[in-house]
Design an enzyme around this catalytic site. Structure first.
Site, PDB file in Angstrom:
ATOM      1  N   GLU A 142       0.831  -1.215   0.000  1.00  0.00           N
ATOM      2  CA  GLU A 142       0.000   0.000   0.000  1.00  0.00           C
ATOM      3  C   GLU A 142       0.861   1.259   0.000  1.00  0.00           C
ATOM      4  OE1 GLU A 142      -2.934  -0.334   3.141  1.00  0.00           O
ATOM      5  OE2 GLU A 142      -4.243  -1.507   1.855  1.00  0.00           O
ATOM      6  N   GLU A 196      -5.800  -8.352  -0.850  1.00  0.00           N
ATOM      7  CA  GLU A 196      -6.471  -8.093   0.433  1.00  0.00           C
ATOM      8  C   GLU A 196      -7.908  -7.699   0.148  1.00  0.00           C
ATOM      9  OE1 GLU A 196      -4.744  -5.271   3.207  1.00  0.00           O
ATOM     10  OE2 GLU A 196      -2.720  -5.998   2.775  1.00  0.00           O
TER      11      GLU A 196
HETATM   12  P1  P53 Z   1      -6.878  -2.333   9.498  1.00  0.00           P
HETATM   13  C1  P53 Z   1      -6.101   1.907   5.728  1.00  0.00           C
HETATM   14  C2  P53 Z   1      -7.000   1.836   4.669  1.00  0.00           C
HETATM   15  C3  P53 Z   1      -7.089   0.697   3.901  1.00  0.00           C
HETATM   16  C4  P53 Z   1      -6.229  -0.362   4.171  1.00  0.00           C
HETATM   17  O1  P53 Z   1      -6.715  -2.455   7.924  1.00  0.00           O
HETATM   18  C5  P53 Z   1      -5.304  -0.276   5.179  1.00  0.00           C
HETATM   19  C6  P53 Z   1      -5.242   0.836   5.993  1.00  0.00           C
HETATM   20  C7  P53 Z   1      -4.323   0.852   7.183  1.00  0.00           C
HETATM   21  O2  P53 Z   1      -3.278   1.733   7.064  1.00  0.00           O
HETATM   22  O3  P53 Z   1      -4.382  -1.222   5.439  1.00  0.00           O
HETATM   23  C8  P53 Z   1      -4.420  -2.517   4.885  1.00  0.00           C
HETATM   24  O4  P53 Z   1      -5.971  -3.338  10.093  1.00  0.00           O
HETATM   25  C9  P53 Z   1      -3.099  -3.123   5.231  1.00  0.00           C
HETATM   26  C10 P53 Z   1      -3.162  -4.157   6.312  1.00  0.00           C
HETATM   27  C11 P53 Z   1      -4.315  -3.845   7.242  1.00  0.00           C
HETATM   28  C12 P53 Z   1      -5.604  -3.962   6.452  1.00  0.00           C
HETATM   29  O5  P53 Z   1      -5.582  -3.123   5.318  1.00  0.00           O
HETATM   30  O6  P53 Z   1      -6.506  -0.963   9.799  1.00  0.00           O
HETATM   31  O7  P53 Z   1      -2.389  -3.602   4.124  1.00  0.00           O
HETATM   32  O8  P53 Z   1      -1.924  -4.243   6.939  1.00  0.00           O
HETATM   33  O9  P53 Z   1      -4.375  -4.646   8.373  1.00  0.00           O
HETATM   34  C13 P53 Z   1      -6.842  -3.662   7.260  1.00  0.00           C
HETATM   35  O10 P53 Z   1      -8.306  -2.651   9.779  1.00  0.00           O
END
Ligand code: P53
Length: 476
Positions: free
Chosen positions: A175, A374
């Site tokens: 990201e 993801e």
């Molecule tokens: P969490 C923000 C917006 C979209 C994805 O997020 C994001 C974030 C966080 O900076 O991160 C990704 O744990 C990331 C993972 C993360 C996951 O999305 O904040 O690649 O490490 O855990 C979900 O709910």
């Protein structure tokens, strides 16, 4: 059948969010190790090193370091074809700028990849997933310093050389674009080990400068990876959130276009090998002299990625404002609510069809193979007395997204290699540091209050996903 026979169904995590063992077997502290636990709506605090008085949830996480065999066996039970994780840079180079790698760290990932292959699970690897060595932040201010390019390249080269026979799919920076329209301290530390504060007026310029160095580092790593083994596939990893225009007013469309430029110029660099005109024009307009040399531009041109890896959680919406002649866009103040969408308990707009839109947008723009690395729902789960978790809402979320992805493959013909949901097992949330923001098919007995014995159990969604994979996406 819409999905290819070898479609890479699976799940994704990141080292720092699962492994724990933050100081074991020679690992150095990473930037994730100095972030405290925030909460829903409460930001995490970045401390100056590891302080004895604070609680750092990533230090133990879910102790995957010692449970990986048990966890991978459960992924195999669901029928996983792929498992995405990252290599914690500070396990391999504890300080980031060390001359020699740490053999114990290297051995851990050898064992982990062997364990995956035992079950025919393809490991998919991110090199920098929000976990740069803390020493690089302290000594160099991370990617504000050009020398970090070489440190990253050394780390990448070590990993490619050691694991290229075991790992075919790679991504350089996770990201990388989160910081693009939101140059806040949290993102700048996560993505480039840059230390700053939210009220620093220089953040945006610093973000562009460090991003350029990250992109050069990524492009150099791509070239080295291909030299070591032409068969490996190296991708970008972009947080893709479609930005919609609030109305069909053309001004909203221009605002939307500028918003997309700010979030996705990274992909133009990594996929097309160019530094887009619109971003150079923006820097000029802002009066910033961003350091990009002729050599850098040549590296970017030569280091194009093989496929697009992206995360998809939500879409956003924006509208043009008065007194904004250049249609500047900042994520923290220029988003508006989309009345057609519901939001998660953490305020993330839920938009399955946006995933089809995303796949089409990227297919049209880049025409490269894609991988959804993801996609998932963070939710409060209720564990019943008998140990079960009825997470139908998670099934509903994933089902709707898989249906949209199916339409993109079947009706739009996008070239999709695989789908790794986030995250097959409960983990520490990246943005909030919580355990109670759960994503998993596998429940981990540990909560925000640090209670629990880390035991694992199957949620309802575990059995659902097993069926999805067994039917190659037919039985949703
Ligand atoms: P969490 C923000 C917006 C979209 C994805 O997020 C994001 C974030 C966080 O900076 O991160 C990704 O744990 C990331 C993972 C993360 C996951 O999305 O904040 O690649 O490490 O855990 C979900 O709910």
């Amino acid at each position: 059948m819409p999905f290819r026979k070898d479609f890479l169904w699976g799940g994704a995590v990141a080292a720092h969010q699962v492994e724990g063992a933050w100081d074991q077997d020679g690992k150095g502290p990473s930037i994730a190790d100095v972030m405290t636990a925030g909460g829903n709506g409460i930001p995490r605090v970045i401390t100056d090193g590891v302080l004895p008085s604070e609680y750092y949830p990533n230090h133990e996480a879910v102790d995957f370091y010692h449970h990986y065999k048990e966890d991978i066996a459960m992924f195999a039970e669901m029928g996983f074809k792929s498992f995405r994780t990252s290599i914690a840079w500070s396990r391999i180079y504890p300080n980031g700028d060390d001359a020699q790698p740490n053999e114990k760290g290297l051995q851990f990932y050898d064992d982990l990849f062997d364990e995956c292959h035992k079950y025919n699970i393809e490991p998919i690897i991110t090199l920098q997933h929000f976990e740069m060595p803390w020493h690089l932040a302290k000594k160099y201010n991370g990617f504000m310093d050009r020398r970090c390019i070489d440190f990253f390249v050394r780390f990448a080269k070590t990993c490619f050389e050691r694991y290229h026979k075991k790992v075919k799919y790679w991504m350089t920076f996770n990201e990388i674009n989160n910081q693009g329209a939101a140059p806040i301290a949290h993102h700048m530390l996560q993505e480039g080990a840059v230390l700053t504060t939210d009220d620093n007026p220089d953040n945006e310029r610093m973000m562009y400068q460090s991003s350029v160095y990250e992109l050069v580092a990524s492009a150099k790593a791509v070239q080295i990876g291909h030299e070591i083994d032409p068969n490996i596939m190296i991708g970008c990893m972009i947080a893709y959130e479609p930005i919609y225009a609030k109305t069909c007013n053309p001004q909203d469309y221009i605002e939307m276009t500028e918003a997309n430029h700010k979030r996705y110029w990274y992909m133009d660099v990594q996929a097309k090998g160019i530094l887009p005109n619109y971003i150079q024009k923006y820097w000029q307009r802002m009066g910033w002299d961003i350091d990009v040399t002729e050599d850098d531009l040549r590296e970017l041109a030569k280091g194009k990625i093989d496929y697009i890896g992206f995360s998809y959680y939500m879409s956003q919406t924006t509208a043009a404002k008065k007194d904004n002649p250049h249609y500047n866009f900042y994520e923290n103040k220029d988003l508006v609510r989309n009345p057609y969408l519901k939001v998660s308990d953490w305020g993330w707009p839920i938009d399955p069809l946006g995933l089809r839109y995303a796949l089409c947008w990227m297919e049209d723009r880049y025409n490269l193979p894609m991988m959804i690395v993801e996609n998932g729902l963070g939710a409060y789960d209720q564990k019943e007395k008998d140990g079960s978790v009825d997470d139908q809402y998670r099934i509903d979320y994933l089902k709707a997204h898989i249906e949209a992805m199916k339409e993109a493959v079947e009706e739009d013909g996008v070239n999709l290699l695989g789908y790794q949901m986030w995250a097959p097992i409960d983990i520490v949330s990246a943005s909030t540091g919580e355990m109670d923001k759960r994503y998993g098919f596998i429940y981990v007995n540990k909560n925000n209050k640090r209670e629990g014995d880390l035991s694992r159990s199957r949620k309802k969604s575990f059995y659902w996903y097993k069926k999805v994979i067994a039917s190659n996406g037919e039985d949703l």
